[in-house]
Design an enzyme around this catalytic site. Structure first.
Site, PDB file in Angstrom:
ATOM      1  N   THR A 184      34.170  27.947  51.705  1.00 17.00           N
ATOM      2  CA  THR A 184      35.731  27.852  51.344  1.00 17.00           C
ATOM      3  C   THR A 184      36.509  28.846  51.907  1.00 17.00           C
ATOM      4  O   THR A 184      35.943  30.130  52.320  1.00 17.00           O
ATOM      5  CB  THR A 184      35.940  27.730  49.961  1.00 17.00           C
ATOM      6  OG1 THR A 184      35.302  29.085  49.551  1.00 17.00           O
ATOM      7  CG2 THR A 184      34.796  26.863  49.410  1.00 17.00           C
TER       8      THR A 184
ATOM      9  N   ASP B 233      41.856  29.498  47.972  1.00 23.03           N
ATOM     10  CA  ASP B 233      42.564  30.929  47.626  1.00 23.03           C
ATOM     11  C   ASP B 233      42.114  31.062  46.280  1.00 23.03           C
ATOM     12  O   ASP B 233      42.559  30.454  45.278  1.00 23.03           O
ATOM     13  CB  ASP B 233      44.183  30.826  47.990  1.00 23.03           C
ATOM     14  CG  ASP B 233      44.508  32.153  47.665  1.00 23.03           C
ATOM     15  OD1 ASP B 233      44.061  33.126  46.719  1.00 23.03           O
ATOM     16  OD2 ASP B 233      45.727  32.733  48.083  1.00 23.03           O
TER      17      ASP B 233
ATOM     18  N   ASN C 217      32.388  35.965  47.181  1.00 24.52           N
ATOM     19  CA  ASN C 217      32.452  36.975  48.310  1.00 24.52           C
ATOM     20  C   ASN C 217      33.767  37.487  48.536  1.00 24.52           C
ATOM     21  O   ASN C 217      34.077  38.817  48.957  1.00 24.52           O
ATOM     22  CB  ASN C 217      31.748  36.377  49.519  1.00 24.52           C
ATOM     23  CG  ASN C 217      32.171  37.166  50.883  1.00 24.52           C
ATOM     24  OD1 ASN C 217      31.825  38.210  51.091  1.00 24.52           O
ATOM     25  ND2 ASN C 217      33.183  36.709  51.556  1.00 24.52           N
TER      26      ASN C 217
ATOM     27  N   LYS D 136      34.814  31.430  35.259  1.00 19.40           N
ATOM     28  CA  LYS D 136      35.286  30.916  34.269  1.00 19.40           C
ATOM     29  C   LYS D 136      35.456  29.044  34.461  1.00 19.40           C
ATOM     30  O   LYS D 136      34.958  28.356  33.890  1.00 19.40           O
ATOM     31  CB  LYS D 136      36.857  31.207  33.792  1.00 19.40           C
ATOM     32  CG  LYS D 136      36.843  32.502  32.826  1.00 19.40           C
ATOM     33  CD  LYS D 136      38.250  32.916  32.829  1.00 19.40           C
ATOM     34  CE  LYS D 136      38.790  32.441  31.374  1.00 19.40           C
ATOM     35  NZ  LYS D 136      38.182  33.048  30.349  1.00 19.40           N
TER      36      LYS D 136
ATOM     37  N   TYR E 194      41.435  49.623  45.006  1.00 18.58           N
ATOM     38  CA  TYR E 194      40.331  48.910  45.265  1.00 18.58           C
ATOM     39  C   TYR E 194      38.874  49.264  44.341  1.00 18.58           C
ATOM     40  O   TYR E 194      38.439  48.222  43.582  1.00 18.58           O
ATOM     41  CB  TYR E 194      39.948  48.814  46.714  1.00 18.58           C
ATOM     42  CG  TYR E 194      38.580  48.442  47.301  1.00 18.58           C
ATOM     43  CD1 TYR E 194      38.585  46.911  47.500  1.00 18.58           C
ATOM     44  CD2 TYR E 194      37.510  49.032  47.507  1.00 18.58           C
ATOM     45  CE1 TYR E 194      37.429  46.281  47.990  1.00 18.58           C
ATOM     46  CE2 TYR E 194      36.294  48.280  47.850  1.00 18.58           C
ATOM     47  CZ  TYR E 194      36.215  46.943  48.189  1.00 18.58           C
ATOM     48  OH  TYR E 194      35.161  46.383  48.623  1.00 18.58           O
TER      49      TYR E 194
ATOM     50  N   LYS F 204      36.959  46.873  41.584  1.00 16.04           N
ATOM     51  CA  LYS F 204      35.751  46.496  41.699  1.00 16.04           C
ATOM     52  C   LYS F 204      34.786  47.013  40.499  1.00 16.04           C
ATOM     53  O   LYS F 204      33.799  46.362  40.004  1.00 16.04           O
ATOM     54  CB  LYS F 204      35.034  47.203  43.113  1.00 16.04           C
ATOM     55  CG  LYS F 204      35.533  46.495  44.015  1.00 16.04           C
ATOM     56  CD  LYS F 204      34.925  45.098  44.488  1.00 16.04           C
ATOM     57  CE  LYS F 204      35.290  44.609  45.893  1.00 16.04           C
ATOM     58  NZ  LYS F 204      34.719  43.142  45.855  1.00 16.04           N
TER      59      LYS F 204
ATOM     60  N   THR G 178      32.496  45.280  59.196  1.00 15.80           N
ATOM     61  CA  THR G 178      33.563  44.122  59.211  1.00 15.80           C
ATOM     62  C   THR G 178      35.009  44.403  59.352  1.00 15.80           C
ATOM     63  O   THR G 178      35.212  45.533  59.343  1.00 15.80           O
ATOM     64  CB  THR G 178      33.480  43.313  57.794  1.00 15.80           C
ATOM     65  OG1 THR G 178      34.134  43.922  56.833  1.00 15.80           O
ATOM     66  CG2 THR G 178      31.929  42.947  57.641  1.00 15.80           C
TER      67      THR G 178
HETATM   68  N1  LIG Z   1      32.787  45.504  54.476  1.00 16.13           N
HETATM   69  C1  LIG Z   1      32.336  46.439  53.378  1.00 16.13           C
HETATM   70  O1  LIG Z   1      32.028  47.331  53.826  1.00 16.13           O
HETATM   71  C2  LIG Z   1      32.129  46.385  52.054  1.00 16.13           C
HETATM   72  C3  LIG Z   1      31.505  46.956  51.151  1.00 16.13           C
HETATM   73  C4  LIG Z   1      31.247  46.722  49.758  1.00 16.13           C
HETATM   74  C5  LIG Z   1      31.870  45.576  49.478  1.00 16.13           C
HETATM   75  N2  LIG Z   1      32.563  44.669  50.304  1.00 16.13           N
HETATM   76  C6  LIG Z   1      32.946  43.267  49.784  1.00 16.13           C
HETATM   77  O2  LIG Z   1      32.510  42.363  50.573  1.00 16.13           O
HETATM   78  C7  LIG Z   1      33.254  41.174  50.337  1.00 16.13           C
HETATM   79  C8  LIG Z   1      33.617  40.604  51.800  1.00 16.13           C
HETATM   80  O3  LIG Z   1      34.226  41.531  52.708  1.00 16.13           O
HETATM   81  P1  LIG Z   1      34.071  41.797  54.186  1.00 16.13           P
HETATM   82  O4  LIG Z   1      33.747  43.072  54.573  1.00 16.13           O
HETATM   83  O5  LIG Z   1      33.595  40.503  54.603  1.00 16.13           O
HETATM   84  O6  LIG Z   1      35.786  41.520  54.298  1.00 16.13           O
HETATM   85  P2  LIG Z   1      36.678  40.811  55.443  1.00 16.13           P
HETATM   86  O7  LIG Z   1      35.967  40.879  56.797  1.00 16.13           O
HETATM   87  O8  LIG Z   1      37.848  41.710  55.312  1.00 16.13           O
HETATM   88  O9  LIG Z   1      36.737  39.374  54.606  1.00 16.13           O
HETATM   89  C9  LIG Z   1      37.395  39.173  53.527  1.00 16.13           C
HETATM   90  C10 LIG Z   1      37.311  37.870  53.332  1.00 16.13           C
HETATM   91  O10 LIG Z   1      37.969  37.647  52.066  1.00 16.13           O
HETATM   92  C11 LIG Z   1      38.862  36.425  52.157  1.00 16.13           C
HETATM   93  N3  LIG Z   1      39.882  36.563  51.374  1.00 16.13           N
HETATM   94  C12 LIG Z   1      40.921  37.815  51.091  1.00 16.13           C
HETATM   95  N4  LIG Z   1      41.778  37.475  49.889  1.00 16.13           N
HETATM   96  C13 LIG Z   1      41.208  35.817  49.512  1.00 16.13           C
HETATM   97  C14 LIG Z   1      41.915  35.135  48.632  1.00 16.13           C
HETATM   98  N5  LIG Z   1      42.780  35.401  47.914  1.00 16.13           N
HETATM   99  N6  LIG Z   1      41.153  34.164  48.340  1.00 16.13           N
HETATM  100  C15 LIG Z   1      40.034  33.518  49.040  1.00 16.13           C
HETATM  101  N7  LIG Z   1      39.617  34.381  50.210  1.00 16.13           N
HETATM  102  C16 LIG Z   1      40.268  35.528  50.173  1.00 16.13           C
HETATM  103  C17 LIG Z   1      39.511  36.585  53.614  1.00 16.13           C
HETATM  104  O11 LIG Z   1      40.109  35.594  53.946  1.00 16.13           O
HETATM  105  P3  LIG Z   1      41.305  35.551  55.058  1.00 16.13           P
HETATM  106  O12 LIG Z   1      40.449  35.586  56.397  1.00 16.13           O
HETATM  107  O13 LIG Z   1      42.143  34.614  54.798  1.00 16.13           O
HETATM  108  O14 LIG Z   1      42.033  36.894  54.709  1.00 16.13           O
HETATM  109  C18 LIG Z   1      38.047  36.999  54.261  1.00 16.13           C
HETATM  110  O15 LIG Z   1      37.392  35.707  54.535  1.00 16.13           O
HETATM  111  C19 LIG Z   1      34.555  41.649  49.700  1.00 16.13           C
HETATM  112  O16 LIG Z   1      34.371  41.246  48.420  1.00 16.13           O
HETATM  113  C20 LIG Z   1      34.380  43.089  49.784  1.00 16.13           C
HETATM  114  O17 LIG Z   1      35.171  43.706  49.030  1.00 16.13           O
HETATM  115  C21 LIG Z   1      32.737  45.068  51.603  1.00 16.13           C
END
Ligand SMILES: NC(=O)c1ccc[n+]([C@@H]2O[C@H](COP(=O)([O-])OP(=O)(O)OC[C@H]3O[C@@H](n4cnc5c(N)ncnc54)[C@H](OP(=O)(O)O)[C@@H]3O)[C@@H](O)[C@H]2O)c1
Length: 244
Positions: free
Chosen positions: A38, A59, A82, A115, A147, A151, A182
């Site tokens: 999704t 979303d 995620n 939920k 942020y 979290k 990322t």
């Molecule tokens: N990268 C890290 O170092 C790291 C560390 C700790 C935790 N995390 C967590 O890992 C998860 C994935 O992060 P990532 O590093 O893969 O980040 P990313 O590359 O920025 O990807 C974020 C993803 O979330 C989607 N998203 C944002 N807002 C949304 C919404 N309202 N509804 C549905 N999808 C939404 C984005 O979609 P769009 O393309 O449409 O924006 C994208 O697919 C996040 O929860 C992040 O906080 C990441």
């Protein structure tokens, strides 16, 4: 390792890029029966070239879209929350709008997903929720203070839901990474693992029934300090903050 994810129906949010995209690919490698990939904008969804993938627009802040997805994904057995956003900024200097945005997506959005899917997961039990939080849920990094708070709130809510669902056949995991290569970390000069390698570790650990998962070395190092003494992780973040 048990093949817990084999033949399962898995739903991933934010599946178009980053860790979410890798979690879809790794779910397929694990032998999932179906993966609901999704994302907010389906035109951005990559081609997974696997007919087990069903793409859905979602979303996680949109109640109507969540409702539609629940109806289309009633066979979901593993919900992977995620999707997330990160705004830079401290509490004192950050914009309230940015702090609200991180809270809306990371906390309220993920809460709404839990939920909305809880009864679906219960009826498909044994089932799982996997919530991606962050190591900054344990101790805040002030340069990404909103942020960090979102979290921390999500980690707390996830622990609540773990207890709520304990006798309903739904296991609730948290994933608390440090840093992964990322878009979220664009511009960082840290040496970070790829999302593909991290997604594999996350799902391996889910299959090993680890409840609280730290999938990479930076996070493990930080978690180790926190476990020894929460003040030690606060000190690491103090040093990172004041070196910036
Ligand atoms: N990268 C890290 O170092 C790291 C560390 C700790 C935790 N995390 C967590 O890992 C998860 C994935 O992060 P990532 O590093 O893969 O980040 P990313 O590359 O920025 O990807 C974020 C993803 O979330 C989607 N998203 C944002 N807002 C949304 C919404 N309202 N509804 C549905 N999808 C939404 C984005 O979609 P769009 O393309 O449409 O924006 C994208 O697919 C996040 O929860 C992040 O906080 C990441």
């Amino acid at each position: 390792m048990m093949q817990i994810l084999k033949d399962k129906v898995i739903l991933v949010t934010g599946a178009n890029r980053g860790i979410g995209k890798s979690l879809v690919k790794e779910s397929l490698n694990k032998g999932a029966k179906k993966v609901y990939a999704t994302c907010r904008d389906l035109s951005k969804m990559p081609e997974f070239e696997d007919n087990r993938v069903v793409t859905l627009k979602l979303d996680i802040t949109n109640d109507h879209e969540i409702e539609q997805v629940v109806k289309q994904a009633l066979d979901t057995e593993v919900l992977i929350n995620n999707a997330g956003v990160l705004s830079a900024g401290s509490i004192l200097n950050g914009k309230i709008a940015d702090i609200e945005k991180d809270m809306n997506v990371n906390y309220y959005g993920t809460l709404k997903m839990m939920k909305s899917f809880a009864s679906v997961l219960e009826s498909n039990s044994p089932a799982r929720i996997v919530n991606i939080t962050s190591i900054v849920a344990y101790s805040p990094l002030p340069s990404i203070a909103g942020y960090s708070a979102s979290k921390a709130a999500l980690l707390s809510a996830t622990y609540s839901v773990r207890i709520e669902l304990a006798k309903k056949g739904v296991t609730v995991h948290t994933v608390n990474p440090g840093a992964i290569d990322t878009d979220m970390n664009k511009g960082s000069d840290w040496d970070m693992p790829s999302p593909n390698s991290v997604a594999k570790v996350i799902l391996d650990k889910v299959e090993n029934e680890e409840l609280d998962i730290i999938p990479e070395d930076i996070g493990l190092e930080m978690f180790k300090s926190w476990k020894e003494d929460p003040k030690k992780l606060a000190e690491i973040f103090h040093n990172i903050y004041h070196a910036e």
